[in-house]
Design a protein around this motif. Structure first.
Motif, PDB file in Angstrom:
ATOM      1  N   LEU A 170      -2.496  -4.190  -4.977  1.00  0.00           N
ATOM      2  CA  LEU A 170      -2.555  -4.307  -3.523  1.00  0.00           C
ATOM      3  C   LEU A 170      -2.033  -3.054  -2.816  1.00  0.00           C
ATOM      4  N   TYR A 172      -2.583  -0.027  -3.512  1.00  0.00           N
ATOM      5  CA  TYR A 172      -3.726   0.900  -3.360  1.00  0.00           C
ATOM      6  C   TYR A 172      -4.639   0.425  -2.235  1.00  0.00           C
ATOM      7  N   GLN A 173      -4.865  -0.880  -2.166  1.00  0.00           N
ATOM      8  CA  GLN A 173      -5.717  -1.432  -1.106  1.00  0.00           C
ATOM      9  C   GLN A 173      -5.085  -1.226   0.268  1.00  0.00           C
ATOM     10  N   ASP A 175      -3.347   1.313   1.075  1.00  0.00           N
ATOM     11  CA  ASP A 175      -3.241   2.755   1.296  1.00  0.00           C
ATOM     12  C   ASP A 175      -1.794   3.243   1.191  1.00  0.00           C
TER      13      ASP A 175
END
Length: 609
Positions: A170, A172-173, A175
């Motif tokens: 999450l 990475y999702q 940012d």
């Protein structure tokens, strides 16, 4: 050992520097101290204990024996004192947090995928360590800020083991991470990010920002605008982080400013870290009120910097530290760094110290509850009055009258520092026609404690101390009266200043105990005195209003309550006012009102048959 044996043992010590260890009956070290001259310092504990505060007296009462270690120099004594305090952690030495040490950041750039972690101590394992920081929570905040700024992983995955095994998490999702678990990410890029984080931890954020600025401009010239935007965002984050987040350790500070403040129950040791004149962080610890307040600041400063194993170029203190030069030498020996310890008296440095003291005061007061404040005040009062226990129940007495008429007394009760109005009592003084405060006070206290001895309801509580409105003669009058009844209590007169505030307490034998230098005690005694006086004067006015209601004086134009009381004070009775001449009346009243009073009484005489 008895007190006399301890005193004689202390007087046999040499006039040499050294360290002394106070021990209880079980042989446990309860206090460690340093002395320029062992004989002078140690013997002070066993001389006149009345000069000690309550906490020092308590410590001395637990001393069964002591040991001393002579040192060749005062510097050696300082080193030994610091070492022994750390080793024994004595009960009566003021101590900072436990000996777990301060947290550090650890990173080993030799690893394939280095990770920034929290470490409790520095070890010789080849890794890089940064710190120490003020607390574990604050250190974790730094780690989180670094991860977010450099978009490093914060999940539980291990690299290179978990690369390509699962989809990015999450973070990475959202940012917050560049997804280093993806097969397309390069190990060299990861290392470059970690090296940038290390530069920031080293305080080199300006050179790092310059590097990112150049990369951002180069990417823009090559028309790689997305990459330029990434550099731009990271540059802004690093600038913010470098200025605000990573100075929490204080290791990059060039000046530390110490603040110290204590309430009735708590004390606070605060350190403000400054970098190039800018306040960047605050470190503080709330502590119990120290047993030896004169040594507290010096002891805490030593513990703080020796435990952290880090110090700035300058340390500003709020009060002189007797062994400041010796401690500078010790820091040079321990840290290999020249540190200047100063106590600014004016100018910019003094203003910084005042700011640190303000921060310490706010933290100490925030940590002190109202109940602790009152309890601490009673402990202070106990020490000042030489009582065995804090005075839980205080009774105060005041006499009120007008020209010897309607003599009354008030008794107020304060339990645990708060008024207990259900126990207040009022007395009418009997059989006295003249103003005699001593006889009045004697009668009232005898009546109160006759009820106590008889076990009468409402009088059965025994006070821990008596406060008498008046001086030493008032206190002695009460002491003599109660001793005849077999009642023995601590008795103190409340001596007022020219503003009618209690400035000191006085014993029956005339020994004054100043309370003005202790604000908490001064406020408590002032509150008791004002409440006792208010209760007495209210009762006296109630009786007076009953007696003068319908008085002939009320019928005279221009004579109100104030002037009526002035007349009664001066002439004592209505008959004396009637017999007064115009000139005598004008000594009290303005001419028109004096004429009115004279005409009122003498006019009546002329109309009588």
């Amino acid at each position: 050992m008895t007190r006399e044996e301890l005193k004689q043992a202390a007087l046999s010590l040499p006039y040499e520097p050294g360290v002394y260890l106070m021990k209880n009956a079980a042989g446990t070290v309860i206090y460690v101290g340093k002395a320029k001259k062992l004989k002078n310092r140690v013997s002070q504990y066993f001389q006149d204990t009345a000069a000690h505060n309550a906490k020092t007296r308590k410590m001395v009462s637990n001393v069964d024996h002591f040991e001393t270690i002579a040192a060749a120099t005062e510097f050696e004594a300082l080193v030994l004192e610091c070492s022994l305090i750390k080793h024994y952690m004595p009960k009566y030495n003021i101590l900072l947090k436990d000996d777990k040490g301060y947290p550090y950041l650890r990173v080993d750039l030799r690893e394939a995928y280095p990770v920034i972690t929290l470490a409790t101590r520095v070890t010789d394992d080849g890794a890089r360590y940064f710190g120490p920081y003020g607390s574990r929570g604050r250190t974790q905040q730094v780690i989180d800020a670094l991860r977010t700024t450099f978009r490093l992983p914060g999940c539980s995955k291990k690299f290179p083991r978990d690369i390509g095994r699962e989809r990015p998490c999450l973070n990475y999702q959202m940012d917050r991470c560049d997804g280093w678990c993806r097969p397309c990410m390069q190990q060299a890029d990861y290392h470059a990010r970690l090296e940038q984080a290390v530069l920031l931890l080293e305080g080199k954020h300006q050179s790092l920002c310059q590097e990112l600025q150049e990369k951002m401009e180069a990417a823009a010239e090559e028309l790689r605008f997305e990459r330029a935007a990434e550099y731009r965002d990271r540059l802004r984050a690093i600038e913010l982080l470098g200025q605000k987040q990573l100075v929490t350790a204080g290791t990059m500070a060039d000046t530390d400013v110490i603040g110290w403040y204590q309430t009735e129950a708590k004390a606070c040791f605060a350190v403000l870290h400054f970098i190039k004149g800018n306040l960047m962080d605050k470190d503080y610890e709330v502590l119990p009120v120290p047993e030896e307040p004169d040594d507290a600041l010096s002891s805490l400063v030593k513990q703080y910097y020796l435990t952290r194993k880090a110090a700035p170029r300058r340390i500003f203190l709020p009060a002189e530290m007797d062994d400041a030069a010796l401690f500078e030498e010790l820091l040079l020996q321990e840290l290999g760094k020249h540190v200047l310890i100063r106590t600014p008296q004016r100018g910019y440095g003094r203003r910084l110290v005042e700011l640190a003291e303000k921060n310490a005061r706010e933290e100490a007061e925030r940590a002190t509850s109202k109940a602790e404040r009152l309890s601490g005040t009673l402990v202070l009062l106990q020490g000042m009055l030489g009582l065995r226990e804090p005075p839980r129940r205080l009774e105060a007495y005041d006499i009120s009258n007008i020209a010897g008429t309607d003599i009354v007394a008030s008794m107020t009760v304060f339990e645990d520092g708060k008024p207990k109005k259900s126990d207040y009592k009022r007395f009418q003084v009997r059989g006295l026609t003249d103003q005699d405060d001593y006889a009045s006070m004697r009668q009232v206290l005898c009546r109160r404690f006759r009820h106590y001895l008889d076990g009468d309801s409402g009088f059965s509580e025994r006070p821990d101390a008596l406060l008498i409105d008046g001086g030493a003669v008032h206190a002695e009058t009460v002491r003599a009266a109660l001793s005849e009844m077999g009642v023995f209590l601590p008795i103190f007169g409340m001596v007022k200043d020219n503003r009618h505030r209690t400035r000191a307490l006085v014993t029956p034998d005339g020994q004054e105990i100043s309370i003005q230098s202790t604000p908490a005690v001064f406020a408590l005694i002032g509150r008791i005195q004002e409440e006792t006086h208010r209760f007495a004067i209210t009762y006296q006015r109630t009786l007076r209003s009953r007696h003068v209601r319908g008085s002939q004086l009320d019928a005279i134009p221009g004579i109100g309550e104030k002037r009526r009381n002035q007349l009664l004070r001066r002439f004592r009775s209505l008959a004396a006012i009637r017999a007064a001449s115009r000139e005598e009346l004008q000594e009290v009243l303005p001419a028109p009102q004096a004429q009115a009073v004279y005409d009122h009484f003498h006019g009546q005489e002329q109309t009588q048959p």
